[in-house]
Design an enzyme around this catalytic site. Sequence first.
Site, PDB file in Angstrom:
ATOM      1  N   CYS A  65     -10.545  -3.305  -4.598  1.00  0.00           N
ATOM      2  CA  CYS A  65      -9.551  -4.279  -5.050  1.00  0.00           C
ATOM      3  C   CYS A  65     -10.225  -5.554  -5.560  1.00  0.00           C
ATOM      4  O   CYS A  65      -9.755  -6.170  -6.514  1.00  0.00           O
ATOM      5  CB  CYS A  65      -8.567  -4.610  -3.932  1.00  0.00           C
ATOM      6  SG  CYS A  65      -7.403  -3.259  -3.648  1.00  0.00           S
ATOM      7  N   ASN A  97       0.839  -1.197   0.000  1.00  0.00           N
ATOM      8  CA  ASN A  97       0.000   0.000   0.000  1.00  0.00           C
ATOM      9  C   ASN A  97       0.878   1.253   0.000  1.00  0.00           C
ATOM     10  O   ASN A  97       1.968   1.272   0.576  1.00  0.00           O
ATOM     11  CB  ASN A  97      -1.026  -0.005   1.140  1.00  0.00           C
ATOM     12  CG  ASN A  97      -0.428  -0.219   2.519  1.00  0.00           C
ATOM     13  OD1 ASN A  97       0.624  -0.819   2.656  1.00  0.00           O
ATOM     14  ND2 ASN A  97      -1.098   0.277   3.533  1.00  0.00           N
ATOM     15  N   GLU A 138      -2.941  -4.632  -3.376  1.00  0.00           N
ATOM     16  CA  GLU A 138      -3.410  -5.501  -4.458  1.00  0.00           C
ATOM     17  C   GLU A 138      -3.398  -4.757  -5.796  1.00  0.00           C
ATOM     18  O   GLU A 138      -2.926  -5.266  -6.809  1.00  0.00           O
ATOM     19  CB  GLU A 138      -4.831  -6.001  -4.171  1.00  0.00           C
ATOM     20  CG  GLU A 138      -4.962  -6.806  -2.900  1.00  0.00           C
ATOM     21  CD  GLU A 138      -5.342  -5.951  -1.686  1.00  0.00           C
ATOM     22  OE1 GLU A 138      -4.778  -4.836  -1.512  1.00  0.00           O
ATOM     23  OE2 GLU A 138      -6.192  -6.399  -0.903  1.00  0.00           O
ATOM     24  N   CYS A 187      -4.034   0.655  -2.672  1.00  0.00           N
ATOM     25  CA  CYS A 187      -3.897  -0.607  -1.940  1.00  0.00           C
ATOM     26  C   CYS A 187      -2.805  -1.484  -2.540  1.00  0.00           C
ATOM     27  O   CYS A 187      -2.455  -1.364  -3.721  1.00  0.00           O
ATOM     28  CB  CYS A 187      -5.198  -1.389  -1.977  1.00  0.00           C
ATOM     29  SG  CYS A 187      -6.588  -0.595  -1.169  1.00  0.00           S
TER      30      CYS A 187
END
Length: 138
Positions: free
Chosen positions: A97, A44, A57, A55
């Site tokens: 995400c 992140n 991901e 984020c």
Amino acid sequence: MKTSPLELLEAARDAAGHAYAPYSQFPVGAVIEMQDGTRYDGCNVENASYGLTLCAERNAITTMIAQTTGTNPAARRIKRVAIVGLKAKPCWPCGACRQVLREFGTQEVIVEGDGGEPLVTSFEELLPHSFGPEDLGS
Ligand SMILES: [Zn+2]
């Protein structure tokens, strides 16, 4: 040799160590494993404006896109994602995400259970009845 869920979680933990999270103090790392076996990691990245925080991901996914060409579709199809939050067990992906992971066909999600054990679930379980590229029609 197939990477175990525990090994993917360890890689995600390493990625979390790179997080830029001065505001939340909530470092997260993610590893995406592609259909062709290639892995990309992300962490992140926060921002003083808060709303621009990225984020782990989605950071891993943007890195993957930047490093592939799309001529090999398997290179852009996600098989598994492993996510570690250094201050949260489990650390499930947020709604934004989940939708971005859906875009690239993610099949399996791995997070840490209370005792650090891998919790493995199907992506369909996290985002049922989802909307994806094929729903746009042709
Ligand atoms: Zn997220």
